[in-house]
Enzyme design. Structure first.
Site, PDB file in Angstrom:
ATOM      1  N   SER A 174      38.889  41.847  42.373  1.00 19.45           N
ATOM      2  CA  SER A 174      38.614  40.409  42.254  1.00 19.45           C
ATOM      3  C   SER A 174      37.733  39.997  43.440  1.00 19.45           C
ATOM      4  O   SER A 174      37.550  40.781  44.381  1.00 19.45           O
ATOM      5  CB  SER A 174      39.953  39.665  42.321  1.00 19.45           C
ATOM      6  OG  SER A 174      39.794  38.319  42.662  1.00 19.45           O
ATOM      7  N   TYR A 209      48.283  36.837  44.845  1.00 21.42           N
ATOM      8  CA  TYR A 209      47.179  37.424  44.072  1.00 21.42           C
ATOM      9  C   TYR A 209      46.175  38.076  45.026  1.00 21.42           C
ATOM     10  O   TYR A 209      45.737  39.214  44.836  1.00 21.42           O
ATOM     11  CB  TYR A 209      46.515  36.308  43.254  1.00 21.42           C
ATOM     12  CG  TYR A 209      45.423  36.749  42.321  1.00 21.42           C
ATOM     13  CD1 TYR A 209      45.710  37.116  41.010  1.00 21.42           C
ATOM     14  CD2 TYR A 209      44.081  36.777  42.730  1.00 21.42           C
ATOM     15  CE1 TYR A 209      44.703  37.502  40.134  1.00 21.42           C
ATOM     16  CE2 TYR A 209      43.071  37.163  41.869  1.00 21.42           C
ATOM     17  CZ  TYR A 209      43.384  37.523  40.568  1.00 21.42           C
ATOM     18  OH  TYR A 209      42.387  37.907  39.714  1.00 21.42           O
TER      19      TYR A 209
HETATM   20  P1  NDP Z   1      44.099  37.072  30.809  1.00 23.37           P
HETATM   21  O1  NDP Z   1      45.187  36.124  31.161  1.00 23.37           O
HETATM   22  O2  NDP Z   1      43.163  36.728  29.724  1.00 23.37           O
HETATM   23  O3  NDP Z   1      44.701  38.518  30.506  1.00 23.37           O
HETATM   24  C1  NDP Z   1      45.757  39.056  31.245  1.00 23.37           C
HETATM   25  C2  NDP Z   1      46.285  40.250  30.495  1.00 23.37           C
HETATM   26  O4  NDP Z   1      47.327  40.882  31.226  1.00 23.37           O
HETATM   27  C3  NDP Z   1      46.861  39.885  29.145  1.00 23.37           C
HETATM   28  O5  NDP Z   1      46.474  40.852  28.208  1.00 23.37           O
HETATM   29  C4  NDP Z   1      48.360  39.948  29.376  1.00 23.37           C
HETATM   30  O6  NDP Z   1      49.006  40.251  28.157  1.00 23.37           O
HETATM   31  C5  NDP Z   1      48.438  41.098  30.376  1.00 23.37           C
HETATM   32  N1  NDP Z   1      49.657  41.112  31.168  1.00 23.37           N
HETATM   33  C6  NDP Z   1      50.051  40.215  32.104  1.00 23.37           C
HETATM   34  N2  NDP Z   1      51.245  40.547  32.604  1.00 23.37           N
HETATM   35  C7  NDP Z   1      51.622  41.689  31.980  1.00 23.37           C
HETATM   36  C8  NDP Z   1      52.765  42.517  32.056  1.00 23.37           C
HETATM   37  N3  NDP Z   1      53.784  42.256  32.878  1.00 23.37           N
HETATM   38  N4  NDP Z   1      52.826  43.600  31.262  1.00 23.37           N
HETATM   39  C9  NDP Z   1      51.809  43.895  30.410  1.00 23.37           C
HETATM   40  N5  NDP Z   1      50.706  43.140  30.303  1.00 23.37           N
HETATM   41  C10 NDP Z   1      50.616  42.049  31.074  1.00 23.37           C
HETATM   42  O7  NDP Z   1      43.324  37.297  32.176  1.00 23.37           O
HETATM   43  P2  NDP Z   1      41.952  38.033  32.521  1.00 23.37           P
HETATM   44  O8  NDP Z   1      41.425  38.757  31.366  1.00 23.37           O
HETATM   45  O9  NDP Z   1      41.125  37.053  33.208  1.00 23.37           O
HETATM   46  O10 NDP Z   1      42.469  39.062  33.635  1.00 23.37           O
HETATM   47  C11 NDP Z   1      42.396  40.462  33.503  1.00 23.37           C
HETATM   48  C12 NDP Z   1      42.343  41.071  34.903  1.00 23.37           C
HETATM   49  O11 NDP Z   1      41.146  40.661  35.550  1.00 23.37           O
HETATM   50  C13 NDP Z   1      43.493  40.632  35.819  1.00 23.37           C
HETATM   51  O12 NDP Z   1      43.889  41.708  36.628  1.00 23.37           O
HETATM   52  C14 NDP Z   1      42.844  39.562  36.671  1.00 23.37           C
HETATM   53  O13 NDP Z   1      43.498  39.405  37.896  1.00 23.37           O
HETATM   54  C15 NDP Z   1      41.451  40.143  36.822  1.00 23.37           C
HETATM   55  N6  NDP Z   1      40.416  39.210  37.211  1.00 23.37           N
HETATM   56  C16 NDP Z   1      40.102  38.130  36.435  1.00 23.37           C
HETATM   57  C17 NDP Z   1      39.096  37.272  36.828  1.00 23.37           C
HETATM   58  C18 NDP Z   1      38.681  36.098  36.024  1.00 23.37           C
HETATM   59  O14 NDP Z   1      37.874  35.289  36.525  1.00 23.37           O
HETATM   60  N7  NDP Z   1      39.165  35.916  34.803  1.00 23.37           N
HETATM   61  C19 NDP Z   1      38.352  37.495  38.086  1.00 23.37           C
HETATM   62  C20 NDP Z   1      38.755  38.675  38.786  1.00 23.37           C
HETATM   63  C21 NDP Z   1      39.743  39.492  38.366  1.00 23.37           C
HETATM   64  P3  NDP Z   1      50.464  39.667  27.773  1.00 23.37           P
HETATM   65  O15 NDP Z   1      50.534  38.264  28.268  1.00 23.37           O
HETATM   66  O16 NDP Z   1      50.539  39.831  26.302  1.00 23.37           O
HETATM   67  O17 NDP Z   1      51.416  40.567  28.486  1.00 23.37           O
END
Ligand code: NDP
Length: 258
Positions: free
Chosen positions: A148, A161
């Site tokens: 990130s 985070y």
């Molecule tokens: P979303 O909220 O769209 O996606 C998050 C995903 O993580 C979902 O598929 C969710 O599925 C899954 N998830 C969360 N907790 C769990 C768990 N305990 N077990 C299994 N699956 C889990 O977020 P993003 O796509 O934005 O984020 C994806 C990654 O990118 C993250 O690591 C985030 O920190 C990182 N990121 C995002 C940025 C952004 O600007 N969007 C910038 C930099 C990094 P479900 O809820 O079904 O479990």
């Protein structure tokens, strides 16, 4: 070496955690389009099934595994199920994540802290261990961790985070050193601000000030889209990156350069 086949993932098996979410879905579909069999992991099985349908339309074997990554005892059986169904895992993308918008250390509860660290850091350690064991036997593998902008910067708003995303960088480098003799490359991607469900609150009227700051600081002058991470993720999963390990590649529209 033929550049047109360098990025081909035909016959590879990829696991994308959080593959039903904004970034994970794009990466999963990107890998399938490059020829890979793809397993996605997520808690919400309705969302899993939706993305599974999209993966199946591309035409390669695919699997959706309903799993909460904080349930440690379920990780090994899940990886085993993927291997039985699709074959040994060649590519692991540790993408799943949550954020606790606590407003700072003094406001953050120990429970929220633990839950962010468990999903964003401990699960990466545990799942990578499982994947690497099998990759070592085959002397090949790719592990890609999602960092990130907070891999570079601290945050007064989301300290757990930021702590996890900082640690991901050193974990990536440590695994890269340990696994290099086994021909396993470990790298990380640092997305800038990407339009997904996780960041949706920032694009509401209540957080307008922060949204304006993000856009002003990003030389590209806009938020990124999940699909804009696919090229880097395919590169890091493919033969094209066989001599690339321990790096953190920014895909941020230039946010981190000023
Ligand atoms: P979303 O909220 O769209 O996606 C998050 C995903 O993580 C979902 O598929 C969710 O599925 C899954 N998830 C969360 N907790 C769990 C768990 N305990 N077990 C299994 N699956 C889990 O977020 P993003 O796509 O934005 O984020 C994806 C990654 O990118 C993250 O690591 C985030 O920190 C990182 N990121 C995002 C940025 C952004 O600007 N969007 C910038 C930099 C990094 P479900 O809820 O079904 O479990």
């Amino acid at each position: 070496m033929n550049p047109s086949t360098l990025f081909d993932l035909a016959g590879r098996v990829a696991v994308v955690t959080g593959g039903n979410g904004g970034i994970g879905r794009s990466l999963a579909l990107g890998y399938a389009s490059a020829g890979a069999s793809v397993a996605i992991i997520g808690r919400n099985d309705d969302k899993n099934q939706q993305v599974l349908g999209e993966l199946q339309e591309i035409g390669h074997p695919a699997l959706a595994v309903p799993l909460d990554l904080s349930h440690r005892g379920e990780l090994q059986p899940a990886m085993q199920a993927i291997e039985t169904d699709l074959g040994p895992v060649d590519i692991l993308v540790n993408n799943a994540g949550i954020v606790s918008i606590s407003g700072g250390i003094m406001q953050e509860s120990p429970e929220d802290w633990d839950s962010v660290i468990e999903t964003q850091l401990n699960a990466v350690f545990l799942l990578s261990k499982l994947a690497a064991k099998s990759m070592m036997e085959r002397k090949a593998g790719k592990i890609i961790n999602i960092g990130s902008m907070y891999s570079y910067f601290g945050s007064g708003l989301i300290p757990s985070y930021s702590a996890a995303k900082g640690a991901i960088v050193q974990l990536t480098k440590s695994m890269a050193i340990e696994f290099a003799p086994h021909n396993i490359q470990v790298n990380a991607i640092a997305p800038g601000f990407i339009e997904t469900e996780m960041t949706a609150p920032v694009r509401t009227a209540e957080m307008k000030e922060m949204n304006d700051e993000i856009i002003a600081r990003t030389p590209a002058g806009r938020w990124g889209l999940p699909d804009e991470l696919v090229g880097t993720a395919v590169f890091l999963a493919s033969r094209a990156s066989d001599f690339v390990t321990g790096t953190l590649i920014r895909v941020d529209g230039g946010y981190a350069i000023r």
